[in-house]
Design a protein around this motif. Structure first.
Motif, PDB file in Angstrom:
ATOM      1  N   ALA A  72       0.845  -1.209   0.000  1.00 23.53           N
ATOM      2  CA  ALA A  72       0.000   0.000   0.000  1.00 23.53           C
ATOM      3  C   ALA A  72       0.877   1.256   0.000  1.00 23.53           C
ATOM      4  O   ALA A  72       0.574   2.231  -0.680  1.00 23.53           O
ATOM      5  CB  ALA A  72      -0.945  -0.019   1.199  1.00 23.53           C
TER       6      ALA A  72
ATOM      7  N   LYS B 269      -2.620  -1.694  -5.131  1.00 22.94           N
ATOM      8  CA  LYS B 269      -3.882  -2.135  -4.552  1.00 22.94           C
ATOM      9  C   LYS B 269      -3.653  -3.477  -3.867  1.00 22.94           C
ATOM     10  O   LYS B 269      -2.952  -4.342  -4.410  1.00 22.94           O
ATOM     11  CB  LYS B 269      -4.930  -2.357  -5.654  1.00 22.94           C
ATOM     12  CG  LYS B 269      -5.624  -1.083  -6.105  1.00 22.94           C
ATOM     13  CD  LYS B 269      -6.822  -1.451  -6.972  1.00 22.94           C
ATOM     14  CE  LYS B 269      -7.518  -0.241  -7.549  1.00 22.94           C
ATOM     15  NZ  LYS B 269      -7.991   0.716  -6.563  1.00 22.94           N
TER      16      LYS B 269
ATOM     17  N   SER C 155      -6.876  -2.121   0.131  1.00 19.33           N
ATOM     18  CA  SER C 155      -7.904  -1.553  -0.750  1.00 19.33           C
ATOM     19  C   SER C 155      -9.195  -2.359  -0.603  1.00 19.33           C
ATOM     20  O   SER C 155     -10.286  -1.815  -0.703  1.00 19.33           O
ATOM     21  CB  SER C 155      -7.472  -1.632  -2.215  1.00 19.33           C
ATOM     22  OG  SER C 155      -6.171  -1.182  -2.380  1.00 19.33           O
TER      23      SER C 155
ATOM     24  N   THR D  31     -11.261   1.221   2.948  1.00 21.19           N
ATOM     25  CA  THR D  31     -11.150  -0.165   2.471  1.00 21.19           C
ATOM     26  C   THR D  31     -12.524  -0.656   2.019  1.00 21.19           C
ATOM     27  O   THR D  31     -13.511  -0.489   2.735  1.00 21.19           O
ATOM     28  CB  THR D  31     -10.642  -1.072   3.621  1.00 21.19           C
ATOM     29  OG1 THR D  31      -9.392  -0.539   4.079  1.00 21.19           O
ATOM     30  CG2 THR D  31     -10.457  -2.512   3.168  1.00 21.19           C
TER      31      THR D  31
END
Ligand code: E4P
Length: 217
Positions: free
Chosen positions: A98, A103, A124, A158
């Motif tokens: 990240a 992703k 993500s 998220t």
């Protein structure tokens, strides 16, 4: 609600993608085995076909190796989401990916506590496996509900990617709860079109049409 297809079967992905049903794809080592294809080759083919995120899973068990594998997978295409398991090494790798702008899909989530950690590590996507929770006689959709409440309480970005979907009802339940994404096998997505009253109604219309003796073409 976004639809991801949970398969590495490129023909099945193409069929759904051509109808605009595919917002992304998820794969895992079992699905790669089922495809009988090389992971790099099949993942590249999927990434070329689908513009949304395509999850490709690491198989190392220690963070350092996971990071090396994930970096290799990320090179396949810009739409790769690196998939890591929800354990401490996976969270460590998640944070590293990240931070580099990749992703990450944190998979094998079975509790709200795990989902909080994934969000903190910059995931993500969080993948709660609802079918496998149902398999042990708990209600998998309760977990989706809990994560929705928690993520909304703190505006975590998220996305909740409901996984291990086994039925049309799972998809409907996840949509009602507000899961951001559902990843389902092609067979489940296709069976969403089925209804006994649609079949019955169509049968009657065709019988009546035949009696008119008319033709449209
Ligand atoms: C999701 O990313 C997983 O690949 C998948 O949904 C697992 O489903 P299963 O429990 O039916 O194997």
């Amino acid at each position: 609600m976004k639809f991801f297809v949970d398969t590495a079967d490129t023909a099945a992905i193409k069929e759904l993608n051509d109808l605009g049903m595919v917002d992304g794809v998820t794969t895992n080592p079992s699905l790669i085995l089922k495809s009988g294809r090389d992971i790099i080759e099949v993942t590249k083919e999927i990434c070329d076909m689908v513009s949304g995120p395509v999850s490709a899973e690491v198989v190392a068990t220690e963070a350092k190796e996971m990071i090396a594998e994930g970096m290799k997978l990320a090179k396949i295409a810009p739409n790769i989401a690196i998939k890591v398991p929800l354990n401490w090494d996976g969270l460590t790798a998640c944070k590293a990916f990240a931070s580099e702008g990749h992703k990450v899909n944190v998979t094998l989530c079975f509790s709200a506590a795990q989902a909080i950690l994934a969000a903190k590590a910059g995931a993500s996507f969080i993948s709660p496996f609802i079918g496998r929770i149902d398999d042990i006689h708990y209600d998998g959709t309760d977990l989706i509900e809990d994560i929705r409440i928690i993520y909304d309480n703190y505006s975590f970005s998220t996305e909740i990617l409901a996984a291990s979907i086994r039925s049309v009802n799972h998809v409907i339940d996840c949509a009602k709860i507000g899961a951001d994404v559902v990843t389902a096998p092609p067979s489940v997505i296709k069976s969403m079109a089925n209804h006994v009253l649609t079949d019955k109604g169509l049968e009657q219309f065709l019988k009546d049409w035949a009696k008119t003796g008319q033709k449209i073409l």
